[in-house]
Write an enzyme that holds these catalytic residues in place. Sequence first.
Site, mmCIF file in Angstrom:
data_model
loop_
_atom_site.group_PDB
_atom_site.id
_atom_site.type_symbol
_atom_site.label_atom_id
_atom_site.label_comp_id
_atom_site.label_asym_id
_atom_site.label_seq_id
_atom_site.Cartn_x
_atom_site.Cartn_y
_atom_site.Cartn_z
ATOM 1 C CD GLN A 54 54.212 43.507 2.128
ATOM 2 O OE1 GLN A 54 53.516 44.005 2.994
ATOM 3 N NE2 GLN A 54 53.885 42.393 1.490
ATOM 4 C CB CYS A 84 48.032 47.045 3.072
ATOM 5 S SG CYS A 84 47.431 47.371 4.743
ATOM 6 C CE LYS A 123 48.884 39.576 -0.739
ATOM 7 N NZ LYS A 123 48.906 39.711 0.711
#
Length: 320
Positions: A54, A84, A123
């Site tokens: 990632q 995040c 993500k």
Amino acid sequence: MAGVTDRPFRQLCKELGAGYAVSEMAASNPKLWETEKSTRRTNHEGEMEPKAVQIAGADPQMLADCARHNVDKGAQIIDINMGCPVKKVCNAWCGSALLQHEDLVGQILDAVVGAVDVPVTLKFRTGWDRANKNALNIARMAEAAGIQMLTLHGRTRADGYKGDAEYETIAAVKAAVNIPVVANGDITTPEKARYVLEATGADAIMIGRAAQGRPWIFREIAHFLDTGEHLPAPLISEVRELMDAHLKAHYAFYGDYLGVRTARKHIGWYVQDLVGGEDFRQQMNLLTDCDEQLAAVSSFFDHMAGERLQYRPFEEKLAA
């Protein structure tokens, strides 16, 4: 999950039923690529495939270069982090902060997909806040750019980890695109896994915090989805064996000084459901030698052989 999903933990999760695990975030800034922390985070030696890295950053060219760098080091999948919620990450306009700037998101997606010949995944979260939810826009942009899988956490950045995950948004994204969608957020039991899959239509689920101290959750979920029946909770003796192997791999990976210190959180998660676990966790914080730590863990389990682990609800753990 930074500081948690290192190579020893990923390997353990895969051995216990996880079909896929992604590395901790790798910084896109080339000045950080060869630091001790960064090289450790992207170390996949001996890890079960697929090996996914990632990457995090805000500059399209840096992220493209970072993707190439990690593919050259053995990454088989590149995952872009736009999920995040941590303040220091968002303050650098990385992670979920990028969701505020769709033009930049598009540039990043195009740059990274065009830079490598391995699958690129994304993500992300449902938006910056409840008034600015743009998961559908981001998902369509990602599919158009060539992203091959989406993992969506069902909260906005402003939500952090509070409140309930919004599975209806994940369902809407799944209905809007033709690439695999992975549902993430609050999946803490086999029953919840089945519910989320049914409610969202997602192709898979991703487990995060619920695997801390319970890496066998993956086999429990897989068994329940296959059979509709629950696996018995692991025997304390098995937990002891898993911890022993995990700690030894952890020490080998980090070295003695960092190993004994970074292992403390894992030990704490493993024992939090056991009688005397909190007192033992505090004792661990005083030990600075790997052999002493390993011996203390072994001693802690000596009187519990044959018992089965008793789970405390995940939500109760968070409240505590």
